[in-house]
Scaffold this active site. Structure first.
Site, PDB file in Angstrom:
ATOM      1  N   ARG A   1      -4.351   2.610 -15.741  1.00 48.68           N
ATOM      2  CA  ARG A   1      -4.887   3.525 -14.733  1.00 48.68           C
ATOM      3  C   ARG A   1      -4.378   4.963 -14.927  1.00 48.68           C
ATOM      4  O   ARG A   1      -3.625   5.476 -14.121  1.00 48.68           O
ATOM      5  CB  ARG A   1      -4.583   3.046 -13.306  1.00 48.68           C
TER       6      ARG A   1
ATOM      7  N   ASP B   1       2.712   0.303  -5.127  1.00 52.47           N
ATOM      8  CA  ASP B   1       1.270   0.390  -5.341  1.00 52.47           C
ATOM      9  C   ASP B   1       1.015   1.428  -6.445  1.00 52.47           C
ATOM     10  O   ASP B   1       1.318   1.182  -7.598  1.00 52.47           O
ATOM     11  CB  ASP B   1       0.541   0.737  -4.047  1.00 52.47           C
TER      12      ASP B   1
ATOM     13  N   ASP C   1       0.814  -1.217   0.000  1.00 56.89           N
ATOM     14  CA  ASP C   1       0.000   0.000   0.000  1.00 56.89           C
ATOM     15  C   ASP C   1       0.848   1.268   0.000  1.00 56.89           C
ATOM     16  O   ASP C   1       0.455   2.292   0.550  1.00 56.89           O
ATOM     17  CB  ASP C   1      -0.968   0.007   1.203  1.00 56.89           C
TER      18      ASP C   1
ATOM     19  N   ASP D   1      -2.811   7.832  -5.534  1.00 54.51           N
ATOM     20  CA  ASP D   1      -4.109   7.210  -5.246  1.00 54.51           C
ATOM     21  C   ASP D   1      -4.985   8.213  -4.502  1.00 54.51           C
ATOM     22  O   ASP D   1      -4.527   8.859  -3.539  1.00 54.51           O
ATOM     23  CB  ASP D   1      -3.943   5.938  -4.411  1.00 54.51           C
TER      24      ASP D   1
END
Length: 394
Positions: free
Chosen positions: A262, A207, A182, A211
């Site tokens: 992404r 990760d 993470d 985010d």
């Protein structure tokens, strides 16, 4: 017959988007095709930009020569309230003192971590260049500007973490080599709002690069360079997190340089993409998952091993009983090397002018491609003086 009707509908949607962008050559080509006259291919793979700058609430301001943020580097605190898009309110440490980072150590007096943990507003600048190796996330509290102009600061080991905070500006840093579960380059969760990330080079985290999840909103990411990475930017982490319906993010003039996927992947929220250059993805460029609304304006999508630029992943929201994917509207985008941009439910995508009145929108062409490659990521620029705008060169 259905296939023919669908083809005509798709052609009309293309023409309408090109009318808004002023792309005459492509309009003629598509009309000829719909009328059975064959496609007349333009000699240049990029449509011609509008002949005159347009300043319209509906589509932003097309300013090829000027571009965004021409005045933010004239004085130190010029970054405050200067972001375009959803992060326009971000003021960072405007009302605080200047904090000087004098040590590249992980913690202690004069370190980045020591300034970021302060409860007081601070405008953090660097008096040294070099690498800061973090042993754990560097927690950034509210009312902070991390201003890397004037130095070359590389952050590695872990990343920056924004948690339950507001009004943060992060500018002109290099973040790479983050390791651990993470671990993102910049992580925003939960309840983070009013953030601007500008001119950062981000790569190679275990990760994400950035985010944005758990009801974090009103964020702009601009002029950033992403490379050497897989899952680049996740916005909305889980279909059960229905509070993420509040998410609103603007991403513009960013360079997604061979990152795999992404750019971003979105759940629930609203994302405005404009003037980004995305090339060489290996999964997809952007993805609309459950209830996502993505507007892509005048972006350049250059395919690599995979052609699909727009992906749709159906999911079931935590408070509904059925699966659905999101929606994408494409206006003035350019697709190169066979890139495919299939739009779904474009009429369900939000209108950005309902949230902010203007933004700098430039035609998607070769000049934009070169410009984004030049301005995205860490820049070798001087730290501006800390003077008020009235006394600056602007």
């Amino acid at each position: 017959m259905r296939d023919k009707q669908w083809s005509v509908k798709q052609g009309v949607l293309k023409i309408l988007s090109w009318v808004c962008a002023g792309y005459r050559e492509e309009i003629y080509s598509e009309v000829n095709l719909l009328c059975g006259l064959g496609r007349r291919r333009p000699s240049n793979p990029f449509p011609a930009p509008p002949s005159k700058p347009q300043d319209q609430n509906a589509s932003g301001a097309a300013t090829m020569e000027v571009g965004p943020y021409t005045k933010v580097d004239t004085h130190l605190r010029g970054l405050a309230h200067a972001a375009e898009g959803f992060g326009h309110s971000a003021k960072g440490g405007l009302d605080g003192e200047i904090y000087h980072v004098t040590s590249l150590a992980d913690d202690g007096p004069g370190t980045l971590r020591n300034g970021c943990r302060s409860e007081q507003p601070l405008w953090i600048v660097f008096d040294v260049s070099g690498t800061i190796t973090l042993s754990s996330y560097c927690r950034v509290r509210s009312w902070k500007t991390i201003d890397g102009r004037g130095q070359c600061i590389r952050i590695t080991g872990k990343g920056l973490q924004l948690k339950d905070c507001e009004h943060v500006i992060i500018c002109n840093l290099i973040l790479d080599g983050g390791r651990g579960h993470d671990i993102d380059g910049i992580q925003m969760k939960p309840n983070v709002k009013h953030v601007w990330v500008d001119r950062c080079s981000i790569s190679d985290f275990d990760d994400g690069c950035i985010d944005i999840t758990r009801a974090s909103t009103d964020i702009t990411v601009s002029r950033c360079h992403f490379s050497n990475h897989d899952k680049t930017m996740l916005i909305g982490a889980d279909p059960k997190h229905v509070d993420d319906r509040c998410i609103r993010v603007t991403i513009h003039h960013c360079f997604f340089d061979g990152t795999k996927q992404r750019h971003p992947r979105l759940r629930f929220g609203k994302v405005h993409l404009y003037n980004n250059y995305t090339r060489g993805w290996t999964v997809y460029a952007i993805c609309a998952s459950v209830e996502a609304q993505i507007l892509s304006q005048c972006c350049i999508y250059e395919a690599g091993s995979k052609l699909k630029a727009f992906e749709y992943y159906p999911e079931k929201a935590g408070d509904t009983g059925y699966e659905s994917a999101g929606s994408i509207r494409s206006e003035g985008d350019v697709f190169l090397k066979g890139a495919q941009g299939r739009v779904d439910n474009p009429d369900q995508v939000f209108q950005p002018q309902k949230f902010y009145s203007s933004w700098t929108l430039e035609g998607a062409n070769d000049a934009l491609m070169k410009k984004v490659k030049s301005i995205a990521g860490w820049q070798k620029i001087l730290r501006p003086p800390d003077v008020t705008p009235a006394h600056s060169s602007s």
